[in-house]
Design a protein around this motif. Sequence first.
Motif, PDB file in Angstrom:
ATOM      1  N   ARG A 196       6.803  -2.726 -19.855  1.00  0.00           N
ATOM      2  CA  ARG A 196       6.981  -1.596 -20.760  1.00  0.00           C
ATOM      3  C   ARG A 196       6.034  -0.454 -20.401  1.00  0.00           C
ATOM      4  NH1 ARG A 196       5.967   1.498 -24.848  1.00  0.00           N
ATOM      5  NH2 ARG A 196       7.557   1.877 -26.442  1.00  0.00           N
ATOM      6  N   GLU A 197       4.786  -0.788 -20.120  1.00  0.00           N
ATOM      7  CA  GLU A 197       3.822   0.252 -19.737  1.00  0.00           C
ATOM      8  C   GLU A 197       4.273   0.975 -18.472  1.00  0.00           C
ATOM      9  OE1 GLU A 197      -0.145  -1.259 -19.369  1.00  0.00           O
ATOM     10  OE2 GLU A 197      -0.623  -0.598 -21.406  1.00  0.00           O
ATOM     11  N   ALA A 198       4.775   0.207 -17.506  1.00  0.00           N
ATOM     12  CA  ALA A 198       5.198   0.815 -16.244  1.00  0.00           C
ATOM     13  C   ALA A 198       6.389   1.739 -16.447  1.00  0.00           C
ATOM     14  CB  ALA A 198       5.540  -0.283 -15.241  1.00  0.00           C
ATOM     15  N   LEU A 199       7.349   1.339 -17.290  1.00  0.00           N
ATOM     16  CA  LEU A 199       8.542   2.153 -17.494  1.00  0.00           C
ATOM     17  C   LEU A 199       8.295   3.340 -18.413  1.00  0.00           C
ATOM     18  CD1 LEU A 199      11.323  -0.584 -17.875  1.00  0.00           C
ATOM     19  CD2 LEU A 199      10.570   0.616 -15.819  1.00  0.00           C
ATOM     20  N   ALA A 200       7.356   3.195 -19.333  1.00  0.00           N
ATOM     21  CA  ALA A 200       7.079   4.275 -20.286  1.00  0.00           C
ATOM     22  C   ALA A 200       6.259   5.399 -19.684  1.00  0.00           C
ATOM     23  CB  ALA A 200       6.371   3.706 -21.516  1.00  0.00           C
ATOM     24  N   GLY A 201       5.600   5.134 -18.545  1.00  0.00           N
ATOM     25  CA  GLY A 201       4.791   6.155 -17.894  1.00  0.00           C
ATOM     26  C   GLY A 201       3.313   5.960 -18.136  1.00  0.00           C
ATOM     27  N   SER A 202       2.520   6.510 -17.230  1.00  0.00           N
ATOM     28  CA  SER A 202       1.068   6.369 -17.324  1.00  0.00           C
ATOM     29  C   SER A 202       0.418   7.571 -16.655  1.00  0.00           C
ATOM     30  CB  SER A 202       0.625   5.078 -16.622  1.00  0.00           C
ATOM     31  OG  SER A 202       0.812   5.195 -15.220  1.00  0.00           O
ATOM     32  N   ASN A 262       0.837  -1.197   0.000  1.00  0.00           N
ATOM     33  CA  ASN A 262       0.000   0.000   0.000  1.00  0.00           C
ATOM     34  C   ASN A 262       0.870   1.243   0.000  1.00  0.00           C
ATOM     35  OD1 ASN A 262      -2.362  -1.537   0.132  1.00  0.00           O
ATOM     36  ND2 ASN A 262      -2.272  -1.624   2.368  1.00  0.00           N
ATOM     37  N   GLU A 263       0.341   2.322  -0.533  1.00  0.00           N
ATOM     38  CA  GLU A 263       1.095   3.568  -0.567  1.00  0.00           C
ATOM     39  C   GLU A 263       1.472   3.997   0.840  1.00  0.00           C
ATOM     40  OE1 GLU A 263      -0.305   6.741  -3.013  1.00  0.00           O
ATOM     41  OE2 GLU A 263      -1.398   5.396  -4.316  1.00  0.00           O
ATOM     42  N   ASN A 264       2.711   4.432   0.995  1.00  0.00           N
ATOM     43  CA  ASN A 264       3.230   4.856   2.282  1.00  0.00           C
ATOM     44  C   ASN A 264       3.043   6.366   2.413  1.00  0.00           C
ATOM     45  OD1 ASN A 264       4.722   5.510   4.560  1.00  0.00           O
ATOM     46  ND2 ASN A 264       6.337   4.016   4.115  1.00  0.00           N
ATOM     47  N   PRO A 265       2.247   6.814   3.382  1.00  0.00           N
ATOM     48  CA  PRO A 265       2.013   8.263   3.502  1.00  0.00           C
ATOM     49  C   PRO A 265       3.286   9.039   3.813  1.00  0.00           C
ATOM     50  CG  PRO A 265       1.155   7.070   5.413  1.00  0.00           C
ATOM     51  CD  PRO A 265       1.513   6.042   4.384  1.00  0.00           C
ATOM     52  N   LYS A 266       4.318   8.354   4.349  1.00  0.00           N
ATOM     53  CA  LYS A 266       5.571   9.044   4.631  1.00  0.00           C
ATOM     54  C   LYS A 266       6.347   9.321   3.345  1.00  0.00           C
ATOM     55  CE  LYS A 266       7.254   6.000   7.439  1.00  0.00           C
ATOM     56  NZ  LYS A 266       8.216   5.346   8.389  1.00  0.00           N
ATOM     57  N   HIS A 267       6.017   8.595   2.285  1.00  0.00           N
ATOM     58  CA  HIS A 267       6.713   8.763   1.023  1.00  0.00           C
ATOM     59  C   HIS A 267       5.699   8.980  -0.104  1.00  0.00           C
ATOM     60  CE1 HIS A 267      10.466   7.717   2.900  1.00  0.00           C
ATOM     61  NE2 HIS A 267      10.024   6.535   3.262  1.00  0.00           N
ATOM     62  N   PRO A 268       5.121  10.177  -0.178  1.00  0.00           N
ATOM     63  CA  PRO A 268       4.106  10.432  -1.212  1.00  0.00           C
ATOM     64  C   PRO A 268       4.666  10.385  -2.626  1.00  0.00           C
ATOM     65  CG  PRO A 268       4.724  12.466  -0.083  1.00  0.00           C
ATOM     66  CD  PRO A 268       5.352  11.355   0.678  1.00  0.00           C
ATOM     67  N   ASN A 269       6.002  10.393  -2.777  1.00  0.00           N
ATOM     68  CA  ASN A 269       6.590  10.336  -4.114  1.00  0.00           C
ATOM     69  C   ASN A 269       6.853   8.893  -4.569  1.00  0.00           C
ATOM     70  OD1 ASN A 269       8.466  10.291  -2.005  1.00  0.00           O
ATOM     71  ND2 ASN A 269      10.118  11.161  -3.229  1.00  0.00           N
ATOM     72  N   VAL A 270       6.266   7.909  -3.872  1.00  0.00           N
ATOM     73  CA  VAL A 270       6.375   6.501  -4.270  1.00  0.00           C
ATOM     74  C   VAL A 270       5.029   6.029  -4.820  1.00  0.00           C
ATOM     75  CG1 VAL A 270       6.801   4.141  -3.499  1.00  0.00           C
ATOM     76  CG2 VAL A 270       8.151   6.030  -2.541  1.00  0.00           C
ATOM     77  N   THR A 271       5.041   5.497  -6.042  1.00  0.00           N
ATOM     78  CA  THR A 271       3.828   4.985  -6.680  1.00  0.00           C
ATOM     79  C   THR A 271       3.927   3.471  -6.833  1.00  0.00           C
ATOM     80  OG1 THR A 271       3.589   7.037  -7.946  1.00  0.00           O
ATOM     81  CG2 THR A 271       2.308   5.127  -8.678  1.00  0.00           C
ATOM     82  N   PRO A 272       3.161   2.688  -6.051  1.00  0.00           N
ATOM     83  CA  PRO A 272       3.178   1.229  -6.221  1.00  0.00           C
ATOM     84  C   PRO A 272       2.442   0.830  -7.499  1.00  0.00           C
ATOM     85  CG  PRO A 272       2.295   1.891  -4.061  1.00  0.00           C
ATOM     86  CD  PRO A 272       2.300   3.103  -4.926  1.00  0.00           C
ATOM     87  N   VAL A 273       3.039  -0.096  -8.257  1.00  0.00           N
ATOM     88  CA  VAL A 273       2.438  -0.582  -9.495  1.00  0.00           C
ATOM     89  C   VAL A 273       2.556  -2.099  -9.533  1.00  0.00           C
ATOM     90  CG1 VAL A 273       2.515  -0.541 -12.018  1.00  0.00           C
ATOM     91  CG2 VAL A 273       3.019   1.549 -10.724  1.00  0.00           C
ATOM     92  N   ALA A 274       1.439  -2.775  -9.784  1.00  0.00           N
ATOM     93  CA  ALA A 274       1.442  -4.234  -9.885  1.00  0.00           C
ATOM     94  C   ALA A 274       2.001  -4.652 -11.236  1.00  0.00           C
ATOM     95  CB  ALA A 274       0.027  -4.781  -9.700  1.00  0.00           C
ATOM     96  N   VAL A 275       3.097  -5.420 -11.211  1.00  0.00           N
ATOM     97  CA  VAL A 275       3.751  -5.867 -12.436  1.00  0.00           C
ATOM     98  C   VAL A 275       4.255  -7.294 -12.231  1.00  0.00           C
ATOM     99  CG1 VAL A 275       5.858  -5.617 -13.802  1.00  0.00           C
ATOM    100  CG2 VAL A 275       4.449  -3.635 -13.377  1.00  0.00           C
TER     101      VAL A 275
END
Length: 229
Positions: A62-68, A40-53
């Motif tokens: 590729r989708e995760a690295l190319a951006g969304s 789950n997203e860590n409120p202490k680190h709002p600049n972290v985006t978890p992505v299921a891969v």
Amino acid sequence: MKTGMTIAVLGATGMVGSRVINEASARGHQVIALSRKPANENPKHPNVTPVAVDANDPHAIREALAGSASHGAADAVVVTVRTTPVDEEFLVGATRTVLDIAARLGIRVLVVGGAGALRSPGDRDLLVADNPEYVPAEIKAVAAAGIAQLRTCQSHADADCVYLSPPALLEPGERTGRYRRGSDTLLISADGRSWISAEDLAVAVVDELETPGPDPLITVVHRGEHLSA
């Protein structure tokens, strides 16, 4: 020095991956935390985006690295994938997939591998993987998988890649920010051991991304407070 990067970490929930995420986010980088079952997203680190891969899914990587819509494109990707028990075919395949995609997207790759690919101290003709002083028989398969992973990186001429071998012992511990850097030979710390904490390995990972060195194969070891680099 590169600042404000977007760094993707594959294997985000593992011992090394989770610490790389903490280190990179603490320095102000945006982090894409890639794992099969993201935390789950860590409120202490709002600049972290978890992505299921799934590391076996090239399209998802590729989708995760190319951006969304949830995050920008990655400037670099750190591969920290490990399997228990060891699965060399999976490790090599996942690494090759990342290298292929990163080469097409122009993304730097840092692979956190194993110590087995390094040369033994005092005997450059003896790989650590073949040295029972560092690699007992029961973990030779792990060392062999790391060597295969390095060979995969070396054979990918189009990839901008660096392979980071930890010392013989890597374990959770304290972040001191003190380490010594080398290239293709196992390093020994001042206390006679070849070791580093996962926290300080993460420091070395982010340092290498911020200030890339010239070597495609590097290693690190803990550096005591009173030992010069």
